[in-house]
Write an enzyme that holds these catalytic residues in place. Structure first.
Site, mmCIF file in Angstrom:
data_model
loop_
_atom_site.group_PDB
_atom_site.id
_atom_site.type_symbol
_atom_site.label_atom_id
_atom_site.label_comp_id
_atom_site.label_asym_id
_atom_site.label_seq_id
_atom_site.Cartn_x
_atom_site.Cartn_y
_atom_site.Cartn_z
ATOM 1 N N GLU A 171 0.797 -1.233 0.000
ATOM 2 C CA GLU A 171 0.000 0.000 0.000
ATOM 3 C C GLU A 171 0.829 1.282 0.000
ATOM 4 O O GLU A 171 0.777 2.063 0.966
ATOM 5 C CB GLU A 171 -0.963 0.003 1.198
ATOM 6 N N ASN A 300 -5.436 -5.243 -2.018
ATOM 7 C CA ASN A 300 -6.026 -5.071 -0.685
ATOM 8 C C ASN A 300 -7.345 -4.344 -0.851
ATOM 9 O O ASN A 300 -7.389 -3.235 -1.398
ATOM 10 C CB ASN A 300 -5.110 -4.257 0.231
ATOM 11 N N GLU A 380 -5.096 -8.731 1.079
ATOM 12 C CA GLU A 380 -5.745 -8.361 2.341
ATOM 13 C C GLU A 380 -7.224 -8.124 2.104
ATOM 14 O O GLU A 380 -7.621 -7.475 1.122
ATOM 15 C CB GLU A 380 -5.182 -7.057 2.939
HETATM 16 C C1 GBH Z 1 -4.483 -2.067 5.586
HETATM 17 O O1 GBH Z 1 -4.626 -0.731 5.257
HETATM 18 C C2 GBH Z 1 -3.084 -2.280 6.079
HETATM 19 O O2 GBH Z 1 -2.275 -2.878 5.084
HETATM 20 C C3 GBH Z 1 -3.006 -3.051 7.361
HETATM 21 O O3 GBH Z 1 -1.733 -2.910 7.923
HETATM 22 C C4 GBH Z 1 -4.096 -2.592 8.291
HETATM 23 O O4 GBH Z 1 -3.973 -3.148 9.579
HETATM 24 C C5 GBH Z 1 -5.406 -2.969 7.677
HETATM 25 O O5 GBH Z 1 -5.522 -2.466 6.395
HETATM 26 C C6 GBH Z 1 -6.626 -2.523 8.480
HETATM 27 O O6 GBH Z 1 -6.671 -1.132 8.581
HETATM 28 O O7 GBH Z 1 -12.127 6.543 3.410
HETATM 29 O O8 GBH Z 1 -12.871 5.813 5.564
HETATM 30 O O9 GBH Z 1 -13.622 4.663 3.604
HETATM 31 C C7 GBH Z 1 -5.935 -0.234 5.111
HETATM 32 C C8 GBH Z 1 -6.027 0.777 4.012
HETATM 33 C C9 GBH Z 1 -7.069 2.649 3.060
HETATM 34 C C10 GBH Z 1 -8.442 0.992 4.072
HETATM 35 C C11 GBH Z 1 -8.188 3.632 3.151
HETATM 36 C C12 GBH Z 1 -9.588 1.973 4.160
HETATM 37 C C13 GBH Z 1 -10.561 3.956 3.097
HETATM 38 C C14 GBH Z 1 -11.154 4.327 4.414
HETATM 39 N N1 GBH Z 1 -7.170 1.660 4.090
HETATM 40 N N2 GBH Z 1 -9.468 2.970 3.147
HETATM 41 S S1 GBH Z 1 -12.532 5.406 4.228
#
Ligand code: GBH
Length: 487
Positions: A171, A300, A380
């Site tokens: 990511e 992911n 993921e």
């Molecule tokens: C992943 O990132 C990570 O790789 C991991 O380490 C982490 O623990 C896991 O997810 C859980 O968080 O705009 O409010 O709809 C998550 C990446 C990117 C997911 C932004 C949610 C949009 C949130 N995130 N995404 S929102």
């Protein structure tokens, strides 16, 4: 149940790999053991106000000392593959010099996985830059990409004969734009200019490592993991909403996909971020390096979203973990707002939308990976819910059971549509350090009691083990009906 449309049983495709995922800083602990130095996440989590309740990864799940027990638990559940990351600050504490004791740990881990017949899937960077390199400028500075190549080759020197799948970055959107633009993650900078510079140098680091590893060994499976959102306009008939969704898609998804698969940044994104310095960092040859062919794209997927030019009537998905002031992660999306759609949400407030995963996989295959001959893995997918443990520590997390089934079913839908998705990793194997949320959010199929470090499989682990054993997404009763349909 959500999986009803899948039909009774719903078999996974032959050869489809099921696994679980974690990341170094989120589980290892052992902050300064055997020569490890701080990463930006140690510095950040020890900064007052940065993480909920002041939680840190100093101990986390103590996986550094309990990895053998954890691998044994994976084996007992029937896990086929384990996606983990190596800690750069353990392997190169000062960002340059190799610490053999750090590599010893990953060698012990990989050997125990191989012994347990679990295929290791190695990620070189899951957000934990050595603090020593942040002190020299971090990802917005080009030389960080040089250091990343040295580090990757050191890990490969030690493990190249036992690990066949190598992904460079997890990511890069989060590393660049949550770390350097919104400031919600380490190192906590809040600059669109730094975020764009970081994004380019992360991509460059990725391309250089793919090239270097390919030169060493043509049999490796190489790639990276990107995070995606499926951005829909609130009103598809309103050009301003269509533009809002375009910006989110551009600045989260295409800003990484286009350089990797087409050798160029998307023209609309370049126009949106004009004046923020992106083009100053692109030197001759960079785009060709970034476009080095990859074998696998890690996907992911957590949620999609609906976007509009209008502010939402109620606020949702906006509260950062700590209430610390942050800015938008998007360098050029002022006036773009996410709108709730009335879908069920997880305890992160992320919408549960499995069909978005099917659409995403089909789109990636049609527009990017298919033409390039790259296969896909869901690296993921998972959810935090408000887990309630009984006295024995058991969590009956039916919401997570449904989440996994419905998303696996969505993956099978994509496979049925002709997309070469070859595996799925649940995030996460264990409850762990959830970044700015600390230990307040639990994503594991295995509960961790942070007092005793006891691991207790949840109902979702039991169901995932059943899926791995039977290869059926939904349990089928003797009469052929879905077991959970009830009388
Ligand atoms: C992943 O990132 C990570 O790789 C991991 O380490 C982490 O623990 C896991 O997810 C859980 O968080 O705009 O409010 O709809 C998550 C990446 C990117 C997911 C932004 C949610 C949009 C949130 N995130 N995404 S929102």
């Amino acid at each position: 149940p959500q999986t009803a449309s899948a039909g009774p049983g719903r078999l996974l495709p032959e050869g489809f790999v099921l696994g679980v995922a974690t990341a170094a800083y989120q589980i290892e602990g052992a902050r300064h053991e055997d020569g490890r130095a701080d990463s930006i996440w140690d510095t950040f989590s020890h900064t007052p106000g940065a993480v909920v309740r002041g939680d840190t990864g100093d101990v986390a799940c103590d996986h550094y000392h309990r990895f053998a027990e954890d691998v044994a638990l994976m084996k007992s559940l029937g896990v086929q593959s384990y996606r983990f990351s190596t800690s750069w600050a353990r392997v190169c504490p000062d960002g340059r010099t190799v610490n053999t004791k750090g590599l010893d740990f990953y060698e012990r881990l990989v050997d125990s996985l191989v012994e347990a017949d679990i295929t290791p899937w190695l990620t070189l960077y899951h957000w934990d830059l050595p603090q020593a390199l942040e002190d020299r400028g971090g990802w917005p500075t080009r030389s960080t990409a040089d250091r990343f190549v040295d580090y990757a080759l050191a890990v490969h020197d030690r493990l190249g004969d036992r690990v066949s799948t190598w992904t460079t970055l997890n990511e890069p959107w989060c590393s660049a734009f949550v770390g350097y633009t919104s400031g919600e993650h380490a190192p906590g900078r809040q600059s669109p200019v730094d975020g764009l510079a970081a994004a380019h140098h992360l991509m460059l680091a990725h391309g250089r490592v793919v090239t270097a590893l390919r030169e060493r060994d043509t049999s490796l499976r190489l790639g990276l993991t990107l995070n995606f959102t499926v951005a829909d306009p609130v009103d598809p008939g309103d050009p301003r909403d269509v533009d809002a969704a375009r910006r989110v898609d551009g600045q989260m998804n295409r800003i990484f996909l286009d350089p990797i698969f087409r050798g160029e940044y998307p023209a609309d994104v370049v126009a949106d971020v004009q004046g923020l310095g992106l083009e100053d960092h692109i030197l001759d040859g960079d785009l060709a390096t970034i476009a080095a062919p990859i074998d696998v794209l890690g996907v992911n997927y957590y949620n999609g979203g609906a976007f509009s030019h209008l502010p939402p009537l109620t606020t949702l998905n906006a509260a950062p973990a700590t209430g610390r002031p942050t800015r938008s992660p998007f360098p050029a999306a002022d006036g773009v707002h996410g709108h709730p759609r009335g879908l069920p949400v997880t305890s992160m407030d992320w919408e549960v939308q499995p069909e978005g995963l099917t659409r995403l996989l089909i789109r990636l295959h049609e527009e990017y990976t298919g033409p390039a001959g790259t296969t896909l893995h869901v690296t993921e997918n998972g959810a935090a819910f408000d887990d309630l443990a009984d006295e024995s520590g058991f969590v009956d997390d039916q919401a997570r059971v449904d989440y996994v089934r419905s998303h696996l079913s969505a993956v099978v839908d994509a496979v049925d549509a002709g997309v070469p998705v070859q595996g799925y990793f649940y995030w996460s194997f264990l409850d762990n350090f959830e970044w700015a949320w600390g230990y307040a959010k639990r994503f594991g199929i295995v509960r961790v009691d942070y007092e005793t470090q006891e691991r207790i499989p949840k109902a979702s682990a039991v169901d995932y083990a059943r899926i791995m054993r039977t290869r059926q997404v939904v349990a089928v009763a003797a009469d052929g009906s879905d077991e959970d349909d009830g009388p």
